[in-house]
Design an enzyme around this catalytic site. Structure first.
Site, PDB file in Angstrom:
ATOM      1  CD  GLU A 160      -3.086  -1.248   1.979  1.00 21.18           C
ATOM      2  OE1 GLU A 160      -3.585  -0.135   2.232  1.00 21.18           O
ATOM      3  OE2 GLU A 160      -3.604  -2.320   2.353  1.00 21.18           O
ATOM      4  CE  LYS A 169      -2.129   0.174  -3.688  1.00 27.67           C
ATOM      5  NZ  LYS A 169      -2.941  -1.047  -3.891  1.00 27.67           N
TER       6      LYS A 169
END
Length: 277
Positions: free
Chosen positions: A3, A52
């Protein structure tokens, strides 16, 4: 898939290790040999991340772009005293100076970009709760106009950048939101509360290297830092409110935690106290 906090933390580690220096850049695997040759010996200016996506900025307006995907890793290690550390496994990219080696394995993407290409890539991303300049209204416009579920929308990187499965499960539980609620039914105040919570929670992930969403754990970590201690990743308990707790009791109401696949990922929620739209 890592994440967003993982990529921001990694960007900081790469910047600390190499900024101002000129590490050697190679591709032991060979698949990134041409790109490595473009970067080899250039001065590193800074590291950055958006959602990301990871970037390492070099002199000459050359930017290393990396997307780790599902299996990618980028590991930094000390090499003081080792002139030529051995290569272990299939290494797509290696950065090396007299102090640190950083080995990239299994990324979904690894490219050299120019600023315009990087800007175009970022333009397709949603706002990032870890970037102070991000505008939550950009995400709200897409959420408010969508019939897709809020659980699916939170995982769409063009809507909101950096949020993965754990954060979406936990933040929806924290705000009592039913995961299957259509975006168009979510209230503006509810979205703002979710955004504010992510903006407060995710920096702790950058700082500790571990997703922390329970207030009790946050309080313990904050007390440790205030006392001058630096919690190691393994010292921070992996303890969530609903994530991977199928069938267990909800910490808030005692009902059972439920599970279903939403947007291709395992969703966990409490069917009793998560009814808010």
């Amino acid at each position: 898939m890592p994440e967003g906090h993982t990529l921001h933390r990694l960007a900081g580690e790469l910047q600390t290790a190499y900024a101002g220096g000129s590490p050697s850049v190679t591709s032991p695997q060979g698949r990134f040999a041409e790109g490595a040759a473009l970067l080899d010996g250039l001065v590193v200016e800074r590291g950055s991340a958006w959602g990301k996506l990871l970037f390492l900025h070099f002199a000459g307006e050359r930017i290393l772009y990396v997307h780790l995907g599902l299996i990618g890793t980028f590991v930094l290690s000390s090499v003081e005293g080792q002139a030529d550390p051995p290569v272990t496994g299939v290494v797509r990219l290696r950065l090396l100076d007299e102090r640190t080696v950083a080995d990239l394995r299994g990324p979904m993407a690894c490219k050299v970009l120019v600023p315009d290409e990087a800007a175009a890539l970022l333009a397709r991303q949603g706002p990032d709760p870890l970037r102070p300049e991000s505008d939550p209204d950009r995400a709200w416009a897409k959420i408010h106009g969508s019939r897709r579920s809020i659980a699916e929308l939170l995982m769409d990187q063009t809507v909101l950048a950096g949020v993965g499965n754990i954060y979406r499960c936990e933040v929806l539980w924290r705000h009592r939101v039913k995961p299957t609620t259509a975006g168009e039914r979510i209230k503006r105040a509810t979205w703002q509360a979710i955004w504010d919570d992510l903006s407060a929670l995710m920096p702790w992930g950058v700082r500790t290297g571990r997703i922390i969403t329970r207030d009790e754990v946050l309080a313990d970590v904050a007390d440790a830092i205030a006392a001058g201690e630096t919690p190691r990743i393994l010292d921070v308990p992996r303890d969530f409110s609903v994530y991977q707790r199928t069938g267990e009791s909800c910490y808030r109401c005692g009902s059972r935690v439920r599970h279903a696949v939403v947007a291709g990922r395992n969703m966990f929620w409490c069917g009793n106290c998560q009814r808010r739209t």
